[in-house]
Design a protein around this motif. Structure first.
Motif, PDB file in Angstrom:
ATOM      1  N   ASN A  64      -6.620   5.627   5.556  1.00 23.94           N
ATOM      2  CA  ASN A  64      -6.990   4.231   5.793  1.00 23.94           C
ATOM      3  C   ASN A  64      -8.377   4.188   6.433  1.00 23.94           C
ATOM      4  N   GLN A  65      -9.377   3.895   5.637  1.00 22.36           N
ATOM      5  CA  GLN A  65     -10.747   3.764   6.136  1.00 22.36           C
ATOM      6  C   GLN A  65     -11.191   2.301   6.130  1.00 22.36           C
ATOM      7  N   SER A  66     -10.209   1.400   6.008  1.00 23.08           N
ATOM      8  CA  SER A  66     -10.524  -0.035   6.033  1.00 23.08           C
ATOM      9  C   SER A  66     -10.656  -0.495   7.487  1.00 23.08           C
ATOM     10  N   SER A  67     -10.909  -1.774   7.663  1.00 23.71           N
ATOM     11  CA  SER A  67     -11.071  -2.307   9.018  1.00 23.71           C
ATOM     12  C   SER A  67      -9.762  -2.807   9.624  1.00 23.71           C
ATOM     13  N   SER A  68      -8.668  -2.751   8.864  1.00 24.42           N
ATOM     14  CA  SER A  68      -7.390  -3.280   9.336  1.00 24.42           C
ATOM     15  C   SER A  68      -6.278  -2.239   9.145  1.00 24.42           C
ATOM     16  N   PRO A  69      -5.323  -2.175  10.058  1.00 23.56           N
ATOM     17  CA  PRO A  69      -4.206  -1.239   9.909  1.00 23.56           C
ATOM     18  C   PRO A  69      -3.304  -1.597   8.721  1.00 23.56           C
ATOM     19  N   ILE A  70      -2.750  -0.581   8.092  1.00 23.59           N
ATOM     20  CA  ILE A  70      -1.757  -0.784   7.018  1.00 23.59           C
ATOM     21  C   ILE A  70      -0.401  -0.944   7.689  1.00 23.59           C
ATOM     22  N   ILE A  71       0.286  -2.054   7.363  1.00 25.23           N
ATOM     23  CA  ILE A  71       1.598  -2.302   7.969  1.00 25.23           C
ATOM     24  C   ILE A  71       2.752  -2.061   7.001  1.00 25.23           C
ATOM     25  N   ALA A  72       2.446  -1.973   5.707  1.00 27.98           N
ATOM     26  CA  ALA A  72       3.471  -1.670   4.701  1.00 27.98           C
ATOM     27  C   ALA A  72       2.813  -0.901   3.557  1.00 27.98           C
ATOM     28  N   PHE A  73       3.542   0.068   3.035  1.00 29.24           N
ATOM     29  CA  PHE A  73       3.017   0.861   1.930  1.00 29.24           C
ATOM     30  C   PHE A  73       4.136   1.119   0.943  1.00 29.24           C
ATOM     31  N   HIS A  74       3.883   0.771  -0.317  1.00 27.75           N
ATOM     32  CA  HIS A  74       4.883   0.913  -1.375  1.00 27.75           C
ATOM     33  C   HIS A  74       4.329   1.800  -2.487  1.00 27.75           C
ATOM     34  N   VAL A  75       5.173   2.655  -3.019  1.00 37.04           N
ATOM     35  CA  VAL A  75       4.831   3.504  -4.165  1.00 37.04           C
ATOM     36  C   VAL A  75       5.959   3.375  -5.173  1.00 37.04           C
ATOM     37  N   SER A  76       5.594   3.105  -6.418  1.00 40.57           N
ATOM     38  CA  SER A  76       6.587   2.998  -7.489  1.00 40.57           C
ATOM     39  C   SER A  76       6.062   3.720  -8.715  1.00 40.57           C
ATOM     40  N   ALA A  78       4.844   4.209 -12.342  1.00 36.01           N
ATOM     41  CA  ALA A  78       4.065   3.255 -13.127  1.00 36.01           C
ATOM     42  C   ALA A  78       4.924   2.529 -14.156  1.00 36.01           C
ATOM     43  N   SER A  79       6.019   3.132 -14.563  1.00 40.51           N
ATOM     44  CA  SER A  79       6.857   2.529 -15.596  1.00 40.51           C
ATOM     45  C   SER A  79       7.948   1.616 -15.037  1.00 40.51           C
ATOM     46  N   SER A  80       8.087   1.515 -13.718  1.00 45.89           N
ATOM     47  CA  SER A  80       9.227   0.779 -13.152  1.00 45.89           C
ATOM     48  C   SER A  80       9.056  -0.737 -13.183  1.00 45.89           C
ATOM     49  N   GLY A  81       7.850  -1.249 -12.938  1.00 40.34           N
ATOM     50  CA  GLY A  81       7.641  -2.692 -12.933  1.00 40.34           C
ATOM     51  C   GLY A  81       8.071  -3.375 -11.650  1.00 40.34           C
ATOM     52  N   GLU A  82       8.634  -2.626 -10.691  1.00 38.27           N
ATOM     53  CA  GLU A  82       9.064  -3.192  -9.411  1.00 38.27           C
ATOM     54  C   GLU A  82       8.570  -2.292  -8.288  1.00 38.27           C
ATOM     55  N   TRP A  83       8.355  -2.892  -7.121  1.00 37.64           N
ATOM     56  CA  TRP A  83       7.934  -2.108  -5.966  1.00 37.64           C
ATOM     57  C   TRP A  83       9.147  -1.493  -5.281  1.00 37.64           C
ATOM     58  N   GLU A  84       9.019  -0.237  -4.908  1.00 38.22           N
ATOM     59  CA  GLU A  84      10.068   0.430  -4.128  1.00 38.22           C
ATOM     60  C   GLU A  84       9.959  -0.023  -2.677  1.00 38.22           C
ATOM     61  N   SER A  85      10.864   0.441  -1.842  1.00 42.55           N
ATOM     62  CA  SER A  85      10.892   0.005  -0.444  1.00 42.55           C
ATOM     63  C   SER A  85       9.658   0.488   0.321  1.00 42.55           C
ATOM     64  N   ASN A  86       9.416  -0.154   1.452  1.00 44.14           N
ATOM     65  CA  ASN A  86       8.273   0.134   2.309  1.00 44.14           C
ATOM     66  C   ASN A  86       8.415   1.542   2.904  1.00 44.14           C
ATOM     67  N   LEU A  87       7.462   2.406   2.638  1.00 45.91           N
ATOM     68  CA  LEU A  87       7.508   3.760   3.172  1.00 45.91           C
ATOM     69  C   LEU A  87       7.110   3.829   4.645  1.00 45.91           C
ATOM     70  N   MET A  88       6.474   2.803   5.152  1.00 43.16           N
ATOM     71  CA  MET A  88       6.051   2.800   6.548  1.00 43.16           C
ATOM     72  C   MET A  88       7.227   2.508   7.488  1.00 43.16           C
ATOM     73  N   GLU A  89       8.195   1.759   7.041  1.00 40.89           N
ATOM     74  CA  GLU A  89       9.415   1.425   7.783  1.00 40.89           C
ATOM     75  C   GLU A  89       9.151   1.095   9.242  1.00 40.89           C
ATOM     76  N   GLY A  90       8.381   0.046   9.488  1.00 46.16           N
ATOM     77  CA  GLY A  90       8.114  -0.420  10.840  1.00 46.16           C
ATOM     78  C   GLY A  90       6.930   0.252  11.503  1.00 46.16           C
ATOM     79  N   GLY A  91       6.377   1.299  10.899  1.00 48.48           N
ATOM     80  CA  GLY A  91       5.210   1.952  11.466  1.00 48.48           C
ATOM     81  C   GLY A  91       3.938   1.339  10.909  1.00 48.48           C
ATOM     82  N   ILE A  92       2.810   1.812  11.402  1.00 46.43           N
ATOM     83  CA  ILE A  92       1.525   1.366  10.879  1.00 46.43           C
ATOM     84  C   ILE A  92       0.622   2.580  10.703  1.00 46.43           C
TER      85      ILE A  92
END
Length: 140
Positions: A64-76, A78-92
């Motif tokens: 994360n080299q942006s100016s704001s913290p990441i509060i949720a991150f999803h990885v799915s 490419a063929s699924s069409g839906e987002w999987e659950s948040n990998l951060m699970e309450g973390g940042i």
């Protein structure tokens, strides 16, 4: 009589020596067999473990080299069409930090879509990424 005893001792020593050599040869054969079995077992375990690890687990570096913290991150995939659950699970993931991400979904694909939700409300999505080839992903 002494000669007879002497001959018997020599015969007994020969028999003992043959017995000892037979046991020693059997021991060497058993050791060689055990070593070969051990080598074969190790080879099979390594092949199975390496195959399972490469087919199921994908690890990459998320930065994360942006100016704001990441509060949720999803990885799915490419063929699924839906987002999987948040990998951060309450973390940042604060600005200027990075983390190793492990995807252990059992899939044999490297093509994934990713989505990050930032604390300032921005949402960034990126599609059809080959995470195996990239090895890392940076939000800027």
């Amino acid at each position: 009589m002494t000669k007879f005893i002497y001959l018997n001792e020599m015969v007994c020593r020969r028999i003992e020596m043959r017995y000892f050599l037979n046991i020693y040869e059997l021991s060497l054969r058993n050791n060689a067999l055990m070593i070969n079995c051990f080598k074969a077992t190790v080879a099979v375990v390594c092949l199975v473990w390496a195959g399972a690890a490469s087919a199921e687990d994908l690890e990459f570096l998320l930065s994360n080299q942006s100016s704001s913290p990441i509060i949720a991150f999803h990885v799915s995939s490419a063929s699924s069409g839906e987002w999987e659950s948040n990998l951060m699970e309450g973390g940042i993931l604060d600005s200027g930090y990075e983390i190793d991400v492990l995807i252990a979904d059992g899939m044999e694909t490297c093509e994934y879509d990713i989505r990050a939700d930032f604390e300032d409300g921005e949402v960034v999505e990126d599609y059809d990424l080959d995470l195996c080839e990239l090895g890392s992903y940076t939000f800027e």
